[in-house]
Design a protein around this motif. Structure first.
Motif, PDB file in Angstrom:
ATOM      1  N   GLU A 246       5.160   1.074  -9.897  1.00  0.00           N
ATOM      2  CA  GLU A 246       4.006   1.962  -9.866  1.00  0.00           C
ATOM      3  C   GLU A 246       4.002   2.738  -8.553  1.00  0.00           C
ATOM      4  O   GLU A 246       4.870   2.535  -7.696  1.00  0.00           O
ATOM      5  CB  GLU A 246       2.709   1.152 -10.005  1.00  0.00           C
ATOM      6  N   LYS A 247       3.042   3.601  -8.389  1.00  0.00           N
ATOM      7  CA  LYS A 247       2.960   4.370  -7.156  1.00  0.00           C
ATOM      8  C   LYS A 247       2.689   3.440  -5.973  1.00  0.00           C
ATOM      9  O   LYS A 247       1.770   2.618  -6.028  1.00  0.00           O
ATOM     10  CB  LYS A 247       1.830   5.405  -7.249  1.00  0.00           C
TER      11      LYS A 247
ATOM     12  N   THR B 138       1.242   2.010  -2.627  1.00  0.00           N
ATOM     13  CA  THR B 138      -0.026   2.206  -1.929  1.00  0.00           C
ATOM     14  C   THR B 138       0.103   1.771  -0.468  1.00  0.00           C
ATOM     15  O   THR B 138       1.132   1.222  -0.061  1.00  0.00           O
ATOM     16  CB  THR B 138      -1.140   1.405  -2.610  1.00  0.00           C
ATOM     17  N   VAL B 139      -0.941   2.016   0.281  1.00  0.00           N
ATOM     18  CA  VAL B 139      -0.954   1.611   1.690  1.00  0.00           C
ATOM     19  C   VAL B 139      -0.851   0.093   1.801  1.00  0.00           C
ATOM     20  O   VAL B 139      -0.173  -0.435   2.695  1.00  0.00           O
ATOM     21  CB  VAL B 139      -2.236   2.121   2.385  1.00  0.00           C
TER      22      VAL B 139
ATOM     23  N   ASP C  47      -5.456   8.903  -7.075  1.00  0.00           N
ATOM     24  CA  ASP C  47      -4.492   8.498  -6.044  1.00  0.00           C
ATOM     25  C   ASP C  47      -5.184   8.281  -4.707  1.00  0.00           C
ATOM     26  O   ASP C  47      -4.865   7.348  -3.967  1.00  0.00           O
ATOM     27  CB  ASP C  47      -3.400   9.560  -5.895  1.00  0.00           C
ATOM     28  N   LYS C  48      -6.140   9.148  -4.394  1.00  0.00           N
ATOM     29  CA  LYS C  48      -6.868   9.017  -3.134  1.00  0.00           C
ATOM     30  C   LYS C  48      -7.716   7.752  -3.135  1.00  0.00           C
ATOM     31  O   LYS C  48      -7.811   7.054  -2.104  1.00  0.00           O
ATOM     32  CB  LYS C  48      -7.745  10.247  -2.922  1.00  0.00           C
TER      33      LYS C  48
ATOM     34  N   ALA D 287      -7.077   4.994  -4.796  1.00  0.00           N
ATOM     35  CA  ALA D 287      -6.183   3.828  -4.733  1.00  0.00           C
ATOM     36  C   ALA D 287      -5.368   3.773  -3.452  1.00  0.00           C
ATOM     37  O   ALA D 287      -4.569   2.851  -3.277  1.00  0.00           O
ATOM     38  CB  ALA D 287      -5.245   3.837  -5.937  1.00  0.00           C
ATOM     39  N   LYS D 288      -5.552   4.769  -2.576  1.00  0.00           N
ATOM     40  CA  LYS D 288      -4.801   4.848  -1.309  1.00  0.00           C
ATOM     41  C   LYS D 288      -3.299   4.878  -1.554  1.00  0.00           C
ATOM     42  O   LYS D 288      -2.520   4.135  -0.953  1.00  0.00           O
ATOM     43  CB  LYS D 288      -5.157   3.684  -0.390  1.00  0.00           C
ATOM     44  N   VAL D 289      -2.905   5.769  -2.461  1.00  0.00           N
ATOM     45  CA  VAL D 289      -1.480   5.964  -2.748  1.00  0.00           C
ATOM     46  C   VAL D 289      -0.833   6.734  -1.593  1.00  0.00           C
ATOM     47  O   VAL D 289      -1.453   7.607  -0.985  1.00  0.00           O
ATOM     48  CB  VAL D 289      -1.309   6.726  -4.079  1.00  0.00           C
ATOM     49  N   LEU D 290       0.411   6.409  -1.298  1.00  0.00           N
ATOM     50  CA  LEU D 290       1.127   7.080  -0.218  1.00  0.00           C
ATOM     51  C   LEU D 290       1.333   8.560  -0.534  1.00  0.00           C
ATOM     52  O   LEU D 290       1.211   8.986  -1.686  1.00  0.00           O
ATOM     53  CB  LEU D 290       2.485   6.404   0.011  1.00  0.00           C
TER      54      LEU D 290
END
Length: 300
Positions: free
Chosen positions: A54-55, A57-58, A126-127, A129-132
């Motif tokens: 998945e994408k 995250t931080v 995305d924001k 979920a704190k996605v990179l």
């Protein structure tokens, strides 16, 4: 030996084990100059791409950083290693200065970024979920495509030419704006000027580098140029489109002077080495003076 994992699968299995049956990391792969065998001795850097299911995250980024620090603490080389990280680039830097400088860059990404359609809802989720950073992750995927292209198209003799141009890129200011990817494309195209084939013609490194200088000296970069298309992108992208007018003129003048040096059997001046003893009576040097664009950095 700087990286504590002997196989790329060891890193992914170490992280996935903490999540039980839930697969988090799909694979790890070396990209960039390291698998291309085109690293210069003065600049030893390696890039390892970590592909998440998945994408990333931080939280995943911080967990991977902690896992690497713990793994290095178990090894004998852990005391000599310095860690740094950059969330904006989705990168973890592992550096060692002794006995010679070495740097390994671990970058996180996922193929989900490339497959999904970008919308306002996607950016909002995305924001939350704190996605990179999306751009940084897409750049890693682009570097992977470039690495695969390189492995399928470049021969050993072309790698020698590429190393010479990369050295020129570091010594001569006029050549410094060129990226490694643009140099790779130019070398490959110049080696195939006698027709397309699955394998490049058997040109010597000296012949290929002469063709590279001829290409730039002909005014290839000047106005109304067709540019250099990126073969790894779906949409038309000019790899050299970022160059300014002044940088294009400097590169053209520098290549013209380098070409004259080759004609007068003075290739050693281009390579920045001492004159070979065998050249006791070289041909007369070209009358034109060395342009500012070809003078080495730190020398007048």
């Amino acid at each position: 030996t700087l990286f504590p994992y002997t196989r790329s699968s060891d890193l992914s299995s170490g992280i996935n084990a903490e999540y039980g049956d839930h697969l988090v990391i799909k694979s790890c792969m070396r990209i960039g100059d390291l698998p291309k065998h085109s690293i210069l001795k003065s600049n030893i850097e390696g890039i390892i791409a970590v592909f998440f299911v998945e994408k990333p995250t931080v939280a995943m980024f911080e967990k991977l950083l902690m896992k690497l620090k713990l793994k290095f603490a178990e090894s004998e080389e852990g005391l000599d290693v310095a860690f740094a990280n950059n969330i904006q680039e989705a990168a973890i830097f592992i550096k060692r200065s002794e006995p010679f400088p070495v740097e390994v860059k671990v970058q996180l990404t996922s193929t989900v970024f490339r497959d999904e359609d970008v919308s306002k809802e996607t950016m909002k989720s995305d924001k939350a979920a704190k996605v990179l950073d999306r751009t940084a992750c897409l750049n890693v995927l682009a570097l992977l495509r470039q690495t695969k292209w390189f492995e399928s198209r470049m021969s050993v003799s072309l790698i020698v030419v590429l190393q010479l141009l990369k050295d020129l890129n570091k010594r001569i200011p006029a050549w410094s704006p060129l990226s490694t990817w643009s140099l790779e494309l130019i070398v490959e195209r110049c080696a195939r000027t006698k027709g397309y084939s699955s394998q490049p013609p058997q040109f010597s490194p000296a012949e290929v580098i002469r063709r590279v200088f001829e290409l730039f000296a002909s005014g290839f970069l000047l106005l109304n140029s067709p540019g250099l298309n990126d073969p790894c992108e779906k949409e038309p992208v000019d790899v050299l489109g970022y160059l300014s007018a002044q940088e294009r003129e400097d590169l053209t003048a520098s290549a013209q002077y380098a070409l004259r040096l080759m004609v007068y059997n003075q290739l050693y001046k281009i390579l920045g080495v001492a004159q070979p003893p065998s050249l006791k009576r070289p041909l007369q040097a070209p009358r034109s003076s060395c342009p500012e664009s070809f003078k080495q950095k730190g020398k007048s």
